[in-house]
Scaffold this active site. Structure first.
Site, PDB file in Angstrom:
ATOM      1  N   ASP A 197       2.272  -3.200  -0.514  1.00 13.44           N
ATOM      2  CA  ASP A 197       0.771  -3.119   0.290  1.00 13.44           C
ATOM      3  C   ASP A 197      -0.349  -2.834  -0.601  1.00 13.44           C
ATOM      4  O   ASP A 197      -0.272  -2.516  -1.614  1.00 13.44           O
ATOM      5  CB  ASP A 197       1.256  -2.151   1.282  1.00 13.44           C
ATOM      6  CG  ASP A 197       0.291  -2.281   2.505  1.00 13.44           C
ATOM      7  OD1 ASP A 197      -0.818  -3.237   2.408  1.00 13.44           O
ATOM      8  OD2 ASP A 197       0.340  -1.690   3.477  1.00 13.44           O
TER       9      ASP A 197
HETATM   10  C1  BGC Z   1      -2.271  -3.035   5.445  1.00 16.33           C
HETATM   11  C2  BGC Z   1      -1.252  -4.367   5.243  1.00 16.33           C
HETATM   12  C3  BGC Z   1      -2.042  -5.620   5.148  1.00 16.33           C
HETATM   13  C4  BGC Z   1      -2.787  -5.382   3.655  1.00 16.33           C
HETATM   14  C5  BGC Z   1      -3.669  -6.725   3.527  1.00 16.33           C
HETATM   15  C6  BGC Z   1      -3.146  -3.201   4.096  1.00 16.33           C
HETATM   16  O1  BGC Z   1      -3.867  -2.256   4.167  1.00 16.33           O
HETATM   17  O2  BGC Z   1      -1.414  -2.090   5.583  1.00 16.33           O
HETATM   18  O3  BGC Z   1      -0.710  -4.462   6.619  1.00 16.33           O
HETATM   19  O4  BGC Z   1      -1.356  -6.725   5.216  1.00 16.33           O
HETATM   20  O5  BGC Z   1      -3.666  -4.326   3.864  1.00 16.33           O
HETATM   21  O6  BGC Z   1      -4.626  -7.108   4.238  1.00 16.33           O
END
Ligand code: BGC
Length: 737
Positions: free
Chosen positions: A265
């Site tokens: 993530d």
């Molecule tokens: C979130 C994810 C997301 C990623 C990209 C993160 O902050 O937890 O769910 O896919 O950002 O945008």
């Protein structure tokens, strides 16, 4: 490309090139003049220009023309002309926005979610995207957590059905086919268990809970063929998931047989330093690769450290090769070596995005996602009376969510627009009454400009106009709700209420007119005691997306009959959270009427939520017969049938979701008081009766045991069938050895 060609390509790549494939950056780094990013806000990341042009994937940008140009420019500069992957969060729609996943869960119709995902994939693909970071298969139990809106709810099995269906919708049988994109299951694992509902907090759960309740939905998405998995921010068993080797190598790769791309993530590898589990970036990089994390999202931890770690012999280069091969395989699966632009097409964008077919689907999904929580008979609304729409969501286009930033508010149909199409203008008035949110609610750090608050005088005038409209009307429809930024990532709340400024308006309106119908726009279960107590009807509309206004009017006017069922319990109040129907049996269960003080209960509130999982009213009524079981014993390999007759006893055609729950009465571990194991949506004309049957088979009775096996145990089981998780009609059987 054939596998041998991929292997040859990998062998020919320099170590820096390989590491580049494992890095994901945002599109800003690839601008014509990226110096602003490299020396400005992005500078703290320590990304060097030479690394930018070796990066393997980009996140967060779309548009056929732009992405094609970027791909061409990038490939020309890349030593092996390897195409980029374009990834994005397409969560509940691309341009046509469908209801939030929590609402989709309320449809109890995974096939509908599959169709929505398929439409979203088509729209995303034509804008040049290759991968979506969706679906989120996290089990959610705590309404304080802002991301409950991204989950399909509190039931592991239902979540699994939805996760699988969405993966199939995005990818079809092959994500390389036209109009398909690759799907990423997230956030592995147990992100939804963030303690006290506070985002990014640690998750505290035992192995039994993890395996029994949290893992099944991810597994269902993986079994459906998800091409990617994303790690979660939280710890699992005390170790940050992103560097948790047991979780990633043993459970994900070995047990679940996931052989696709594992992406961190956003900056999660670097965050293991703040967790206090990596001594620094270099340590974090090594740990993440050892855990098998193929892509580092938006940091320089991999780009600055991996080559050096491999050269010094601290990290086996073959581990890097494994990661890179998985990334190359994904690119190959998507057909990018043959056609790096895949479906990106500026001409088709004009006909595919927001096309009529997708809008119709969005309307159908929104109608089916809305849950009628209360109705004393005032709904459907009689159009020949004076109707006032009073509340800030009357005219608001903010009916998407914070996770639908690819969609445009301007494309959303408001309540007022939909009402004006359907109602006599001489009998209808509209007044916002107050803003959605006011200064009392803190949304610090959000980009949204919340400081344009109306002045005191303006607020007074709004209020007066609203009360005048309410006084003169026969019925007042109040579209109220949370601000869209109050749910989503980093949007945890300790109070589960709609903003006070709206509650004040609600109270005043109720004082001048008792005939209030409340329509709610929110992304999480709320404490609805007051709203439900004072309103004659309550329609939970969630965040319904582009066609929200039409869908609300379809239901209010009775053009459609409500059929949504809660995918997450509505708590009695915040002190009750987490509250979920499938909780484990305690040694001191409490039921209303028990006098004994020493029971598992609160002194001041009931144990039951205000509205239970599976609950939702219709404009008609249904009667369900007692449960008949085809036998009272079952042996391995046998099937029992639970049968009920269901009848539409009202005067309108309607859809009933008959639900079957099972309870394992005695086992080697404490089992849930009941678990959803089957449901059937049946359409019935007035007076029509149908037989609904559920098969009960031994695999449905298996659970995670202390010895690490997933098995059933002989003994007694109870079967409950009804219209929600509080169903009382029951039968029983014994599982024989
Ligand atoms: C979130 C994810 C997301 C990623 C990209 C993160 O902050 O937890 O769910 O896919 O950002 O945008």
């Amino acid at each position: 490309m054939r596998q041998e060609e991929l292997t040859a390509l990998l062998q020919d790549m320099s170590l820096e090139e390989k590491v580049g494939q494992m890095v994901q950056l945002m599109a800003g780094f690839f601008q014509e003049d990226a110096s602003g990013v490299l020396t400005g806000p992005g500078a703290s990341l320590g990304i060097l220009e030479k690394d930018v042009w070796l990066t393997g994937s980009i996140l967060g940008t779309y548009g056929a023309r732009e992405l094609k140009e970027l791909q061409k420019k990038y490939m020309e500069r890349h030593p092996h002309h390897i195409p980029l992957l374009f990834m994005m969060d397409v969560i509940h729609g691309m341009k046509t926005i469908f209801p939030i996943p929590l609402g989709l869960g309320c449809t109890f119709e995974p096939e509908l979610a599959r169709r929505c995902a398929s439409a979203a994939a088509k729209e995303a693909a034509v804008t040049g995207l290759h991968v979506t970071f969706s679906p989120m298969a996290d089990l959610v139990r705590d309404a304080r957590w802002g991301r409950v809106m991204e989950s399909t709810g509190e039931d592991p099995w239902l979540n699994g059905l939805f996760a699988g269906a969405q993966v199939e919708g995005f990818q079809g049988k092959d994500p390389g086919k036209p109009d398909k994109i690759a799907s990423c299951i997230k956030h592995f694992a147990a992100y939804g268990a963030a303690e006290a509902g506070r985002d990014y907090n640690s998750a505290e759960l035992c192995e039994h809970t993890l395996r029994e309740f949290y893992l099944p939905a991810y597994r269902a998405g993986i079994d459906a063929g998800a091409a990617l998995v994303m790690t979660s921010f939280n710890t699992v068993d005390g170790i940050p998931a992103t560097i948790n080797t047991k979780l990633m190598r043993k459970i994900l790769r070995e047990e679940m047989e996931f052989d696709g791309v594992l992406i961190s993530d956003f900056s999660a590898i670097l965050e293991t330093v703040a967790h206090g589990c990596s001594r620094g970036e270099r340590d974090a990089a090594g740990k993440a690769v050892r855990a098998g994390v193929d892509i580092d999202m938006m940091t320089s931890v991999y780009s600055r450290n991996l080559a050096e770690l491999a050269r010094s012999g601290e990290l086996d280069e073959s581990l890097i090769d494994e990661c890179v091969m998985r990334i190359l395989e994904l690119k190959n699966k998507l057909g990018l070596f043959e056609n790096p632009y895949k479906d990106a097409d500026e001409e088709r964008e004009k006909t595919v995005l927001l096309c009529e077919e997708h809008r119709n689907l969005a309307r159908e999904a929104a109608v089916k996602s809305m849950v009628l929580l209360k109705n004393d008979g005032i709904l459907p609304v009689n159009r020949n009376q004076k109707i006032a729409f009073v509340g800030p969501y009357t005219d608001s286009r903010q009916i998407k969510s914070s996770w639908s930033f690819t969609g445009d508010e301007k494309d959303c149909v408001t309540i007022r627009e939909a009402a004006m199409e359907a109602l006599d203008p001489r009998l209808t008035v509209y007044a916002c009454g107050c803003p959605i949110i006011s200064g009392e609610t803190c949304l610090k750090g959000f980009t949204e400009e919340l400081s344009q608050e109306p002045s005191g005088r303006e607020l007074e005038l709004m209020r007066e106009e609203a009360l005048r409209a309410a006084r003169e009307a026969d019925v007042v429809i109040m579209p109220l709700g949370e601000h869209y930024l109050q749910t989503g990532e980093a949007a945890s709340r300790a109070f589960l209420e709609i903003p006070q400024v709206q509650m004040e308006l609600f109270r005043e309106v109720c004082r001048v007119n008792p005939n209030v119908v409340t329509v709610l726009f929110n992304g999480r279960p709320l404490d609805l005691r007051e709203i439900s107590g004072k309103s004659r009807a309550v329609l939970e509309a969630w965040r319904p997306g582009t066609e929200g206004g039409h869908a609300v009017l379809d239901l209010l006017l009775g053009r459609e009959n409500p059929s949504g069922k809660l995918s997450m319990s509505m708590p009695y109040c915040v002190g009750q959270t987490p509250v979920y129907y499938n909780h484990t049996s305690t040694g001191r269960p409490y039921a209303a009427g028990i006098q004994d003080r020493f029971r598992s209960r609160y002194l001041d509130i009931p144990n039951e939520p205000l509205y239970p999982f599976g609950y939702g009213l219709s404009y008609t009524t249904f009667e369900i017969s007692p449960v008949e079981l085809s036998g009272d014993r079952m042996r391995l390999g046998e099937t029992l049938t639970a049968r009920v007759r269901v009848k539409n006893t009202g005067s309108r055609p309607g859809c009933v979701t008959v639900q079957m729950y099972l309870q394992d009465v005695t086992a080697s571990v404490a089992r849930p008081v009941r678990e959803l194991k089957g449901f059937v949506k049946a359409e019935l004309e007035p007076e029509e009766e149908k037989t609904v049957e559920f098969s009960i088979e031994e695999p449905m009775l298996r659970f995670w045991r202390a010895d690490g096996s997933f098995a059933s145990e002989e003994g007694d089981f109870r079967v409950f069938v009804g219209e929600d998780s509080a169903a009382e009609k029951e039968a029983g059987f014994t599982l024989l050895p």
